[in-house]
Design a protein around this motif. Structure first.
Motif, mmCIF file in Angstrom:
data_model
loop_
_atom_site.group_PDB
_atom_site.id
_atom_site.type_symbol
_atom_site.label_atom_id
_atom_site.label_comp_id
_atom_site.label_asym_id
_atom_site.label_seq_id
_atom_site.Cartn_x
_atom_site.Cartn_y
_atom_site.Cartn_z
ATOM 1 N N ASN A 27 35.038 75.986 68.581
ATOM 2 C CA ASN A 27 36.033 76.367 67.555
ATOM 3 C C ASN A 27 35.845 75.775 66.316
ATOM 4 N N PRO A 28 34.857 76.050 65.574
ATOM 5 C CA PRO A 28 34.591 75.648 64.185
ATOM 6 C C PRO A 28 35.630 75.292 63.426
ATOM 7 N N GLY A 29 35.853 74.104 62.820
ATOM 8 C CA GLY A 29 37.002 73.835 61.669
ATOM 9 C C GLY A 29 38.229 73.553 62.550
ATOM 10 N N ILE A 30 38.384 73.233 63.861
ATOM 11 C CA ILE A 30 39.262 73.056 64.602
ATOM 12 C C ILE A 30 39.747 71.244 64.054
ATOM 13 N N LYS A 31 41.285 71.306 64.100
ATOM 14 C CA LYS A 31 41.810 69.825 63.809
ATOM 15 C C LYS A 31 41.539 69.029 65.116
ATOM 16 N N MET A 32 41.957 67.688 64.698
ATOM 17 C CA MET A 32 41.744 66.967 65.944
ATOM 18 C C MET A 32 42.817 67.108 66.833
ATOM 19 N N THR A 33 44.036 67.324 66.357
ATOM 20 C CA THR A 33 45.289 67.638 67.306
ATOM 21 C C THR A 33 44.875 68.880 68.050
ATOM 22 N N GLU A 34 44.359 69.915 67.516
ATOM 23 C CA GLU A 34 44.134 71.107 68.008
ATOM 24 C C GLU A 34 43.123 70.910 69.216
ATOM 25 N N GLY A 39 41.846 71.298 74.805
ATOM 26 C CA GLY A 39 41.527 70.514 75.830
ATOM 27 C C GLY A 39 42.425 70.486 77.188
ATOM 28 N N GLY A 40 43.758 70.361 76.954
ATOM 29 C CA GLY A 40 44.689 70.553 77.903
ATOM 30 C C GLY A 40 44.921 71.828 78.335
ATOM 31 N N GLU A 41 44.535 72.736 77.450
ATOM 32 C CA GLU A 41 44.500 74.279 78.366
ATOM 33 C C GLU A 41 43.391 74.540 79.136
ATOM 34 N N LEU A 42 42.313 74.102 78.774
ATOM 35 C CA LEU A 42 40.958 74.394 79.344
ATOM 36 C C LEU A 42 41.120 73.388 80.637
ATOM 37 N N TRP A 43 41.592 72.140 80.807
ATOM 38 C CA TRP A 43 41.889 71.349 81.760
ATOM 39 C C TRP A 43 42.785 71.750 82.965
ATOM 40 N N ARG A 44 43.937 72.363 82.293
ATOM 41 C CA ARG A 44 44.679 73.122 83.143
ATOM 42 C C ARG A 44 44.053 74.383 83.977
ATOM 43 N N ALA A 45 43.256 75.024 83.153
ATOM 44 C CA ALA A 45 42.531 76.228 83.764
ATOM 45 C C ALA A 45 41.436 76.060 84.832
ATOM 46 N N MET A 46 41.236 74.606 84.667
ATOM 47 C CA MET A 46 40.050 74.380 85.783
ATOM 48 C C MET A 46 40.255 74.359 87.288
#
Length: 112
Positions: A27-34, A39-46
């Motif tokens: 995700n080029p240009g993504i902000k730290m908060t994003e 990460g939270g979305e990916l973790w929940r989907a694991m």
């Protein structure tokens, strides 16, 4: 005296530390908060988090041993803890009400 050992990271935080750079690449240009949100979305989907949960358990065990050693060597359980904001004693507030009895007595006026 040595400082109290720092608490271990959770399974999620261990995983996020390892996945942060890949999230940035994907995700080029993504902000730290994003990054944290993604990460939270990916973790929940694991489906299988056992690798990270096992690492977290190992760190927790090591932390527990270090804290016990710290306390045996004279360290306090409260060492390194920050005081909570609620623990401070609040100063009494002064009344600014002009109609109070105290103000009337000082000015020489009596209230009815």
């Amino acid at each position: 005296m040595a400082e109290k050992p720092k608490r271990p990271l959770s399974a999620y935080m261990l995983w996020l530390s390892s996945a942060r750079e890949q999230i940035k690449k994907d995700n080029p240009g993504i902000k730290m908060t994003e990054i944290a949100k993604k990460g939270g979305e990916l973790w929940r989907a694991m489906k299988d988090k056992s690798e990270w949960e096992n690492k977290a358990v190992k760190q927790k065990d090591e932390y527990t041993k270090l804290v016990q050693e710290f306390e045996r060597n004279g360290g306090s359980k409260d060492a390194g803890r920050k005081k909570s904001k609620g623990a401070r004693k609040a100063a009494p507030k002064k009344s600014r009400n002009k109609d109070s009895d105290d103000d009337d007595e000082e000015s020489g006026e009596e209230s009815d």
